[in-house]
Design a protein around this motif. Structure first.
Motif, short mmCIF file in Angstrom:
data_model
loop_
_atom_site.label_atom_id
_atom_site.label_comp_id
_atom_site.label_asym_id
_atom_site.label_seq_id
_atom_site.Cartn_x
_atom_site.Cartn_y
_atom_site.Cartn_z
N GLN A 294 0.80 -1.20 0.00
CA GLN A 294 0.00 0.00 0.00
C GLN A 294 0.85 1.27 0.00
O GLN A 294 0.37 2.33 -0.39
CB GLN A 294 -0.92 0.01 1.22
N LEU A 295 2.11 1.14 0.45
CA LEU A 295 2.94 2.33 0.56
C LEU A 295 3.25 2.93 -0.81
O LEU A 295 3.15 4.14 -0.99
CB LEU A 295 4.25 2.01 1.30
N GLY A 296 3.61 2.09 -1.78
CA GLY A 296 3.96 2.60 -3.11
C GLY A 296 2.85 3.43 -3.73
O GLY A 296 3.07 4.58 -4.12
N PRO A 297 1.63 2.90 -3.83
CA PRO A 297 0.55 3.71 -4.40
C PRO A 297 0.24 4.96 -3.56
O PRO A 297 -0.06 6.01 -4.12
CB PRO A 297 -0.65 2.75 -4.40
N SER A 298 0.34 4.85 -2.25
CA SER A 298 0.06 6.00 -1.40
C SER A 298 1.10 7.09 -1.60
O SER A 298 0.76 8.27 -1.68
CB SER A 298 0.04 5.58 0.08
N ARG A 299 2.37 6.70 -1.72
CA ARG A 299 3.42 7.69 -2.01
C ARG A 299 3.25 8.24 -3.42
O ARG A 299 3.43 9.42 -3.65
CB ARG A 299 4.81 7.06 -1.86
N GLY A 300 2.92 7.37 -4.36
CA GLY A 300 2.74 7.78 -5.74
C GLY A 300 1.68 8.86 -5.89
O GLY A 300 1.82 9.78 -6.70
N GLN A 301 0.64 8.77 -5.11
CA GLN A 301 -0.41 9.78 -5.15
C GLN A 301 0.06 11.13 -4.63
O GLN A 301 -0.54 12.15 -4.91
CB GLN A 301 -1.63 9.33 -4.35
N ARG A 302 1.13 11.14 -3.87
CA ARG A 302 1.66 12.40 -3.31
C ARG A 302 2.59 13.10 -4.31
O ARG A 302 2.88 14.27 -4.17
CB ARG A 302 2.45 12.17 -2.02
N ARG A 303 3.08 12.37 -5.32
CA ARG A 303 3.99 12.98 -6.30
C ARG A 303 3.27 14.06 -7.07
O ARG A 303 2.12 13.91 -7.44
CB ARG A 303 4.50 11.92 -7.28
N GLY A 304 3.98 15.15 -7.30
CA GLY A 304 3.39 16.25 -8.05
C GLY A 304 2.60 17.21 -7.19
O GLY A 304 2.14 18.23 -7.67
N THR A 305 2.45 16.90 -5.92
CA THR A 305 1.75 17.79 -5.00
C THR A 305 2.77 18.38 -4.05
O THR A 305 3.55 17.66 -3.45
CB THR A 305 0.69 17.02 -4.18
N SER A 306 2.77 19.69 -3.93
CA SER A 306 3.67 20.35 -2.98
C SER A 306 2.87 20.68 -1.73
O SER A 306 1.88 21.42 -1.79
CB SER A 306 4.25 21.63 -3.58
N PHE A 307 3.29 20.10 -0.63
CA PHE A 307 2.65 20.37 0.65
C PHE A 307 3.40 21.51 1.32
O PHE A 307 4.57 21.75 1.02
CB PHE A 307 2.67 19.11 1.51
N SER A 308 2.77 22.19 2.23
CA SER A 308 3.40 23.35 2.86
C SER A 308 4.54 22.96 3.80
O SER A 308 5.36 23.79 4.15
CB SER A 308 2.36 24.18 3.61
#
Length: 191
Positions: A1-15
């Motif tokens: 589950q970690l890979g897809p969860s991290r993958g969804q964070r790519r391209g998003t800049s968090f504060s």
């Protein structure tokens, strides 16, 4: 589950890194039916220690890397490592590479923007007050390292690993050619 969860964070800049981790553990919790706290605990107490242990057991640094880093440092070249995972110093030590060979150890997770975001490269440039042409990124992932460098407008050299597929945008370099490129770049030559 970690890979897809991290993958969804790519391209998003968090504060911040805190906001990134909250989003990551929230997604892991959703996918695993566990609490965010349990996912955070698993990541920090199980996943990362196992990751570091596997590096220590199985990973081998490229031949001549520590000597190259020392030569570059002795020459006054600033060295930064930018990694998508945290615990950079611990992972370097697992590879038997002294973290002190680098001026900056930066985790994109802790910054809140995974590669291919240019945020980490831009932070290093700002911290050192460097023009774009004074920066060379050397990486082994075209989709992460190469795209980050392009987005930041800095030079990039792709080192062939045999593990990733190449898209043909830029010529891959052997490790020997990459070492030479870094040596030339550090003395003001074209890389």
């Amino acid at each position: 589950q970690l890979g897809p969860s991290r993958g969804q964070r790519r391209g998003t800049s968090f504060s911040s890194g805190t906001c990134y981790y909250e989003a990551l553990f929230g997604e892991l919790a959703r996918r695993s039916s566990r609490s965010e706290q349990a996912c955070s605990r698993w990541y920090r107490t199980r996943f990362i220690p196992c990751f570091i242990q596997q590096l220590a057991r199985h990973a081998i640094p490229r031949p001549g890397l520590p000597a190259l880093l020392k030569r570059l440092r002795d020459r006054g070249t600033g060295l930064a490592i930018i990694s998508d995972y945290g615990w950079v110093a611990e992972r370097l030590r697992a590879l038997k590479i002294a973290p002190s060979l680098f001026d900056i150890l930066l985790s994109t997770e802790e910054l809140g923007a995974l590669k291919p975001s240019p945020a980490a490269i831009q932070q290093v440039r700002r911290q050192w007050g460097l023009a774009r042409e004074a920066v060379l990124v050397v990486g082994d992932r075209q989709d992460r390292d190469g795209e980050s460098a392009r987005a930041a407008g800095v030079g990039y050299r792709h080192v062939r690993t045999g593990l990733t597929t190449w898209t043909g945008r830029q010529e891959q370099m052997s490790w020997q050619d990459a070492q030479q490129a870094m040596e030339e770049f550090s003395t003001g030559g074209a890389a």
